[in-house]
Write a protein that holds these residues in place. Structure first.
Motif, PDB file in Angstrom:
ATOM      1  N   ARG A 170      15.628  28.439   8.995  1.00  0.00           N
ATOM      2  CA  ARG A 170      15.430  29.359  10.120  1.00  0.00           C
ATOM      3  C   ARG A 170      14.415  28.727  11.081  1.00  0.00           C
ATOM      4  NH1 ARG A 170      15.343  32.872   5.517  1.00  0.00           N
ATOM      5  NH2 ARG A 170      13.070  32.859   5.621  1.00  0.00           N
ATOM      6  N   HIS A 171      14.877  27.682  11.766  1.00  0.00           N
ATOM      7  CA  HIS A 171      13.954  26.846  12.546  1.00  0.00           C
ATOM      8  C   HIS A 171      13.401  27.546  13.783  1.00  0.00           C
ATOM      9  CE1 HIS A 171      14.874  23.785   9.722  1.00  0.00           C
ATOM     10  NE2 HIS A 171      16.161  23.853  10.011  1.00  0.00           N
ATOM     11  N   LEU A 172      14.191  28.384  14.429  1.00  0.00           N
ATOM     12  CA  LEU A 172      13.667  29.118  15.593  1.00  0.00           C
ATOM     13  C   LEU A 172      12.539  30.059  15.172  1.00  0.00           C
ATOM     14  CD1 LEU A 172      16.915  29.932  17.597  1.00  0.00           C
ATOM     15  CD2 LEU A 172      15.097  28.314  18.220  1.00  0.00           C
ATOM     16  N   GLN A 173      12.715  30.736  14.039  1.00  0.00           N
ATOM     17  CA  GLN A 173      11.671  31.618  13.544  1.00  0.00           C
ATOM     18  C   GLN A 173      10.439  30.810  13.144  1.00  0.00           C
ATOM     19  OE1 GLN A 173      14.881  31.716  12.723  1.00  0.00           O
ATOM     20  NE2 GLN A 173      15.595  33.799  12.396  1.00  0.00           N
ATOM     21  N   ALA A 174      10.674  29.658  12.518  1.00  0.00           N
ATOM     22  CA  ALA A 174       9.560  28.796  12.116  1.00  0.00           C
ATOM     23  C   ALA A 174       8.773  28.337  13.341  1.00  0.00           C
ATOM     24  CB  ALA A 174      10.070  27.592  11.325  1.00  0.00           C
TER      25      ALA A 174
END
Length: 98
Positions: free
Chosen positions: A13-17
């Motif tokens: 979940r790279h956008l959240q990260a």
């Protein structure tokens, strides 16, 4: 906050990260903790790289490297320096794609 970012990154979940790392980064800047700011920048760069935003990953890793050098953190410089060729390799692969 950074723990949540790390969990999001590992779960893909790279956008959240990225959002979590940016919040942690603002906190570090507010309190003037450049030591942890450098670490957070390095991790933020990894999330941008995983998302495929190689230019942003490179810029962020270069900022982390500046902090590491200023702080005399040679092991961290050596580790973070190894990220930059990955950006070039990823870009080369993309350029070769039809």
């Amino acid at each position: 906050m950074e723990i949540l970012a790390s969990i999001d990154h590992r779960a893909g979940r790279h956008l959240q990260a990225i959002d979590q790392y940016r919040q942690a980064l603002e906190l570090r800047k507010t309190i003037g903790d450049t030591y942890l700011e450098a670490d957070t920048l390095e991790k933020l760069g990894c999330s941008y790289f995983a998302l495929g935003d190689y230019g942003q990953a490179r810029r962020i890793w270069q900022l982390a490297l500046q902090f590491y050098r200023q702080q005399g953190r040679e092991e961290d410089v050596a580790r973070a320096w190894q990220y930059l060729p990955r950006v070039n390799s990823a870009r080369a692969i993309l350029d070769e794609s039809p």
